[in-house]
Design a protein around this motif. Structure first.
Motif, short mmCIF file in Angstrom:
data_model
loop_
_atom_site.label_atom_id
_atom_site.label_comp_id
_atom_site.label_asym_id
_atom_site.label_seq_id
_atom_site.Cartn_x
_atom_site.Cartn_y
_atom_site.Cartn_z
N LEU A 39 0.38 -1.18 -5.02
CA LEU A 39 -0.90 -1.64 -5.44
C LEU A 39 -1.33 -0.69 -6.60
N VAL A 70 -6.66 1.81 -2.11
CA VAL A 70 -6.55 0.27 -1.77
C VAL A 70 -7.80 -0.45 -2.12
N CYS A 127 -1.88 -4.21 4.41
CA CYS A 127 -3.00 -3.75 4.47
C CYS A 127 -3.31 -3.00 5.88
N THR A 161 0.83 -1.02 0.09
CA THR A 161 -0.04 0.03 -0.01
C THR A 161 0.97 1.28 -0.15
#
Length: 184
Positions: A77, A23, A44, A16
């Protein structure tokens, strides 16, 4: 950095780098990464893990801000669309999020009614520790889209400093378009 090619059993760490919305937006690419044949670990924030727990293709989560486990390749991401060669025609559909029953019940209490109107939740800010948090759009900046949206609106914002502006924008939309007032 992963180049988007076959993983051949390697472990990839998806990191991230920005806000929660980014996200959630890029989670749609995780199944495509998994299809490349590797083990997928996703960094996360704890606040999002419950929502993403049912996402197809994740073999494990790494809590943001903790040490990374062993991995072979990594990819931010937000780089997944490029690494996977996405075009406007190949953008995958949004991912289905796991929303626990207690969260659904809480949402039903906050935005009551099953009157057939569209319910729109608006978040005015992100994580307050994010350096660009102040650069968020406001309802006023949404212009014609705000006025054209005949829906029940609910502010999901936790920062009360902007609440008066939010209520004024809601009231403008309600008066202009007959939309119901926001839940308080």
């Amino acid at each position: 950095m992963w180049d988007g090619g076959p993983l051949n059993g390697k472990t990839i760490l998806l990191t991230t780098e920005q806000g929660f919305g980014d996200v959630l937006l890029t989670a749609r690419y995780v199944p495509m990464v998994k299809a490349r044949g590797g083990r997928v670990l996703m960094e996360c924030h704890p606040e999002l893990q419950r929502l993403l727990s049912g996402l197809e293709g994740i073999d494990g989560f790494v809590r943001a801000g903790t040490a990374y486990p062993a991995y072979d390749v990594h990819c931010p991401l937000m780089s997944l669309p490029h690494r996977l060669g996405t075009t406007i025609e190949t953008v995958p559909p949004p991912t289905r999020l796991t929303v626990p029953a207690e969260a659904r019940e809480k949402a039903a209490r906050l935005v009551p009614g099953n009157d057939g109107t569209v319910k729109v939740g608006i978040i005015w800010s992100g994580r307050v520790t994010f350096k660009d948090n102040a650069r968020r759009a406001t309802l006023a900046e949404l212009g014609h889209a705000r006025d054209a949206l005949a829906a029940t609106r609910a502010s999901l914002e936790l920062q009360l400093a902007r609440l008066a502006d939010v209520r004024a924008d809601f009231e403008h939309a309600r008066v202009t378009h007959g939309a119901p007032p926001p839940a308080r």
